[in-house]
Write a protein that holds these residues in place. Structure first.
Motif, PDB file in Angstrom:
ATOM      1  N   PHE A 102       0.862  -1.172   0.000  1.00 16.81           N
ATOM      2  CA  PHE A 102       0.000   0.000   0.000  1.00 16.81           C
ATOM      3  C   PHE A 102       0.904   1.229   0.000  1.00 16.81           C
ATOM      4  CE2 PHE A 102      -2.968  -2.985   2.314  1.00 16.81           C
ATOM      5  CZ  PHE A 102      -3.788  -3.194   1.222  1.00 16.81           C
ATOM      6  N   GLN A 103       0.695   2.093  -0.987  1.00 13.60           N
ATOM      7  CA  GLN A 103       1.529   3.282  -1.159  1.00 13.60           C
ATOM      8  C   GLN A 103       0.872   4.441  -0.413  1.00 13.60           C
ATOM      9  OE1 GLN A 103       1.987   4.329  -5.280  1.00 13.60           O
ATOM     10  NE2 GLN A 103       3.660   5.709  -4.883  1.00 13.60           N
ATOM     11  N   ARG A 104       1.459   4.808   0.730  1.00  9.99           N
ATOM     12  CA  ARG A 104       0.899   5.874   1.557  1.00  9.99           C
ATOM     13  C   ARG A 104       1.695   7.160   1.375  1.00  9.99           C
ATOM     14  NH1 ARG A 104      -0.709   3.069   7.240  1.00  9.99           N
ATOM     15  NH2 ARG A 104      -2.235   1.649   6.353  1.00  9.99           N
ATOM     16  N   SER A 105       1.002   8.209   1.024  1.00 11.45           N
ATOM     17  CA  SER A 105       1.655   9.488   0.749  1.00 11.45           C
ATOM     18  C   SER A 105       2.011  10.225   2.037  1.00 11.45           C
ATOM     19  CB  SER A 105       0.714  10.353  -0.096  1.00 11.45           C
ATOM     20  OG  SER A 105       1.289  11.615  -0.307  1.00 11.45           O
ATOM     21  N   LEU A 106       3.219  10.772   2.051  1.00 16.31           N
ATOM     22  CA  LEU A 106       3.689  11.653   3.135  1.00 16.31           C
ATOM     23  C   LEU A 106       4.231  12.914   2.483  1.00 16.31           C
ATOM     24  CD1 LEU A 106       5.765   9.087   5.230  1.00 16.31           C
ATOM     25  CD2 LEU A 106       3.627  10.128   5.925  1.00 16.31           C
ATOM     26  N   GLY A 107       3.373  13.718   1.905  1.00 18.03           N
ATOM     27  CA  GLY A 107       3.841  14.866   1.140  1.00 18.03           C
ATOM     28  C   GLY A 107       4.475  14.366  -0.148  1.00 18.03           C
ATOM     29  N   SER A 108       5.761  14.657  -0.355  1.00 18.92           N
ATOM     30  CA  SER A 108       6.437  14.204  -1.579  1.00 18.92           C
ATOM     31  C   SER A 108       7.015  12.799  -1.422  1.00 18.92           C
ATOM     32  CB  SER A 108       7.551  15.183  -1.960  1.00 18.92           C
ATOM     33  OG  SER A 108       8.518  15.231  -0.932  1.00 18.92           O
ATOM     34  N   ALA A 109       7.008  12.268  -0.212  1.00 18.39           N
ATOM     35  CA  ALA A 109       7.541  10.929   0.046  1.00 18.39           C
ATOM     36  C   ALA A 109       6.392   9.931   0.199  1.00 18.39           C
ATOM     37  CB  ALA A 109       8.394  10.935   1.313  1.00 18.39           C
ATOM     38  N   PHE A 110       6.754   8.657   0.196  1.00 20.50           N
ATOM     39  CA  PHE A 110       5.779   7.585   0.372  1.00 20.50           C
ATOM     40  C   PHE A 110       6.304   6.564   1.363  1.00 20.50           C
ATOM     41  CE2 PHE A 110       5.078   9.220  -3.876  1.00 20.50           C
ATOM     42  CZ  PHE A 110       3.712   9.365  -3.923  1.00 20.50           C
ATOM     43  N   ARG A 111       5.363   5.894   2.033  1.00 18.95           N
ATOM     44  CA  ARG A 111       5.670   4.703   2.820  1.00 18.95           C
ATOM     45  C   ARG A 111       5.014   3.549   2.099  1.00 18.95           C
ATOM     46  NH1 ARG A 111       4.117   4.909   8.849  1.00 18.95           N
ATOM     47  NH2 ARG A 111       5.966   3.667   9.179  1.00 18.95           N
ATOM     48  N   LEU A 112       5.646   2.397   2.131  1.00 20.89           N
ATOM     49  CA  LEU A 112       5.126   1.223   1.451  1.00 20.89           C
ATOM     50  C   LEU A 112       4.840   0.146   2.485  1.00 20.89           C
ATOM     51  CD1 LEU A 112       7.599   1.349  -1.542  1.00 20.89           C
ATOM     52  CD2 LEU A 112       5.153   1.867  -1.613  1.00 20.89           C
ATOM     53  N   GLU A 113       3.549  -0.063   2.755  1.00 23.43           N
ATOM     54  CA  GLU A 113       3.123  -1.037   3.756  1.00 23.43           C
ATOM     55  C   GLU A 113       2.813  -2.373   3.083  1.00 23.43           C
ATOM     56  OE1 GLU A 113      -0.152  -1.513   7.362  1.00 23.43           O
ATOM     57  OE2 GLU A 113      -0.504  -0.027   5.787  1.00 23.43           O
ATOM     58  N   ALA A 114       3.311  -3.450   3.658  1.00 22.36           N
ATOM     59  CA  ALA A 114       3.057  -4.786   3.126  1.00 22.36           C
ATOM     60  C   ALA A 114       1.582  -5.135   3.314  1.00 22.36           C
ATOM     61  CB  ALA A 114       3.943  -5.805   3.836  1.00 22.36           C
ATOM     62  N   ALA A 115       0.887  -5.396   2.218  1.00 25.06           N
ATOM     63  CA  ALA A 115      -0.546  -5.718   2.302  1.00 25.06           C
ATOM     64  C   ALA A 115      -0.787  -6.998   3.090  1.00 25.06           C
ATOM     65  CB  ALA A 115      -1.137  -5.841   0.898  1.00 25.06           C
ATOM     66  N   TRP A 117       1.021  -8.056   5.517  1.00 26.09           N
ATOM     67  CA  TRP A 117       1.489  -7.863   6.896  1.00 26.09           C
ATOM     68  C   TRP A 117       1.164  -6.436   7.337  1.00 26.09           C
ATOM     69  CZ3 TRP A 117       3.402 -11.956   9.519  1.00 26.09           C
ATOM     70  CH2 TRP A 117       3.787 -13.063   8.761  1.00 26.09           C
ATOM     71  N   PRO A 118      -0.079  -6.142   7.678  1.00 24.55           N
ATOM     72  CA  PRO A 118      -0.439  -4.784   8.105  1.00 24.55           C
ATOM     73  C   PRO A 118       0.461  -4.298   9.244  1.00 24.55           C
ATOM     74  CG  PRO A 118      -2.398  -6.123   7.810  1.00 24.55           C
ATOM     75  CD  PRO A 118      -1.219  -7.053   7.688  1.00 24.55           C
ATOM     76  N   GLY A 119       0.905  -3.049   9.112  1.00 25.75           N
ATOM     77  CA  GLY A 119       1.786  -2.466  10.124  1.00 25.75           C
ATOM     78  C   GLY A 119       3.267  -2.698   9.857  1.00 25.75           C
ATOM     79  N   TRP A 120       3.602  -3.438   8.799  1.00 24.57           N
ATOM     80  CA  TRP A 120       5.001  -3.670   8.416  1.00 24.57           C
ATOM     81  C   TRP A 120       5.296  -2.865   7.157  1.00 24.57           C
ATOM     82  CZ3 TRP A 120       8.624  -6.814  10.927  1.00 24.57           C
ATOM     83  CH2 TRP A 120       8.127  -7.525  12.025  1.00 24.57           C
ATOM     84  N   PHE A 121       6.410  -2.130   7.191  1.00 24.14           N
ATOM     85  CA  PHE A 121       6.740  -1.203   6.111  1.00 24.14           C
ATOM     86  C   PHE A 121       8.103  -1.513   5.503  1.00 24.14           C
ATOM     87  CE2 PHE A 121       3.699   0.871   8.795  1.00 24.14           C
ATOM     88  CZ  PHE A 121       2.879   1.548   7.912  1.00 24.14           C
ATOM     89  N   LEU A 122       8.207  -1.215   4.195  1.00 25.97           N
ATOM     90  CA  LEU A 122       9.495  -1.303   3.530  1.00 25.97           C
ATOM     91  C   LEU A 122      10.438  -0.339   4.227  1.00 25.97           C
ATOM     92  CD1 LEU A 122      10.352  -2.876   0.938  1.00 25.97           C
ATOM     93  CD2 LEU A 122      10.171  -0.719  -0.263  1.00 25.97           C
ATOM     94  N   CYS A 123      11.644  -0.791   4.467  1.00 18.82           N
ATOM     95  CA  CYS A 123      12.585  -0.022   5.280  1.00 18.82           C
ATOM     96  C   CYS A 123      13.969  -0.056   4.640  1.00 18.82           C
ATOM     97  CB  CYS A 123      12.622  -0.650   6.669  1.00 18.82           C
ATOM     98  SG  CYS A 123      13.843   0.037   7.777  1.00 18.82           S
ATOM     99  N   GLY A 124      14.556   1.117   4.499  1.00 18.02           N
ATOM    100  CA  GLY A 124      15.932   1.192   4.013  1.00 18.02           C
ATOM    101  C   GLY A 124      16.886   0.827   5.136  1.00 18.02           C
ATOM    102  N   PRO A 125      17.982   0.136   4.814  1.00 14.51           N
ATOM    103  CA  PRO A 125      18.937  -0.276   5.843  1.00 14.51           C
ATOM    104  C   PRO A 125      19.749   0.909   6.369  1.00 14.51           C
ATOM    105  CG  PRO A 125      19.782  -0.804   3.683  1.00 14.51           C
ATOM    106  CD  PRO A 125      18.394  -0.266   3.471  1.00 14.51           C
TER     107      PRO A 125
END
Length: 152
Positions: A102-115, A117-125
């Motif tokens: 799920f692509q969630r907008s944060l202004g010009s940025a986005f968070r990507l939540e695993a459909a 696994w609700p509550g789990w997000f793509l994370c940069g190391p």
């Protein structure tokens, strides 16, 4: 290359402007100049089978011939690149939810939540040249914010 007209290609970068790239069968984050790598053009297609208000998308690499999937491990959910065509997922392939974010907008940025696994997000190391992963996080932070730059 994905031939569907609604396919869009992006260079996806983290908050530090490090780009996603592929090496050794893993999706990593790094500086293409310093890390001797080439930013991956990520093919993005919608998942038409899920709630469109949540902006469900598939992320494909290598022209859409491989897709980012969420898989269950002993330590919890993890990310894996799988040999599945993004066009097949778009057309309604089996088990498409584990390939959906799920692509969630944060202004010009986005968070990507695993459909899957609700509550789990793509994370940069935190370290360079490490794979992207999933993290359980309630508040947005720099490591879970990504920017989509239109590719050619």
């Amino acid at each position: 290359m994905c031939s569907l007209p609604m396919a869009r290609y992006y260079i996806i970068k983290d908050a530090d402007q490090k780009a996603l790239y592929v090496r050794d069968d893993q999706l990593l984050v790094g500086d293409p100049d310093a890390d001797n790598c080439c930013a991956e053009k990520i093919c993005v297609l919608p998942n038409r089978g899920l709630d469109r208000t949540k902006v469900p998308i598939f992320l494909g690499i290598q022209g859409g011939s491989r897709c980012l999937a969420c898989v269950e491990t002993a330590e919890g959910p993890s990310l894996k690149l799988e040999d599945v065509n993004i066009e097949d997922l778009y057309k309604g392939g089996e088990q498409a939810t584990r390939f959906t974010f799920f692509q969630r907008s944060l202004g010009s940025a986005f968070r990507l939540e695993a459909a899957a696994w609700p509550g789990w997000f793509l994370c940069g190391p935190a370290e360079r040249q490490q794979p992207v992963q999933l993290t359980k996080e309630t508040e947005p932070s720099a490591c879970t914010e990504f920017y989509f730059e239109q590719g050619q």
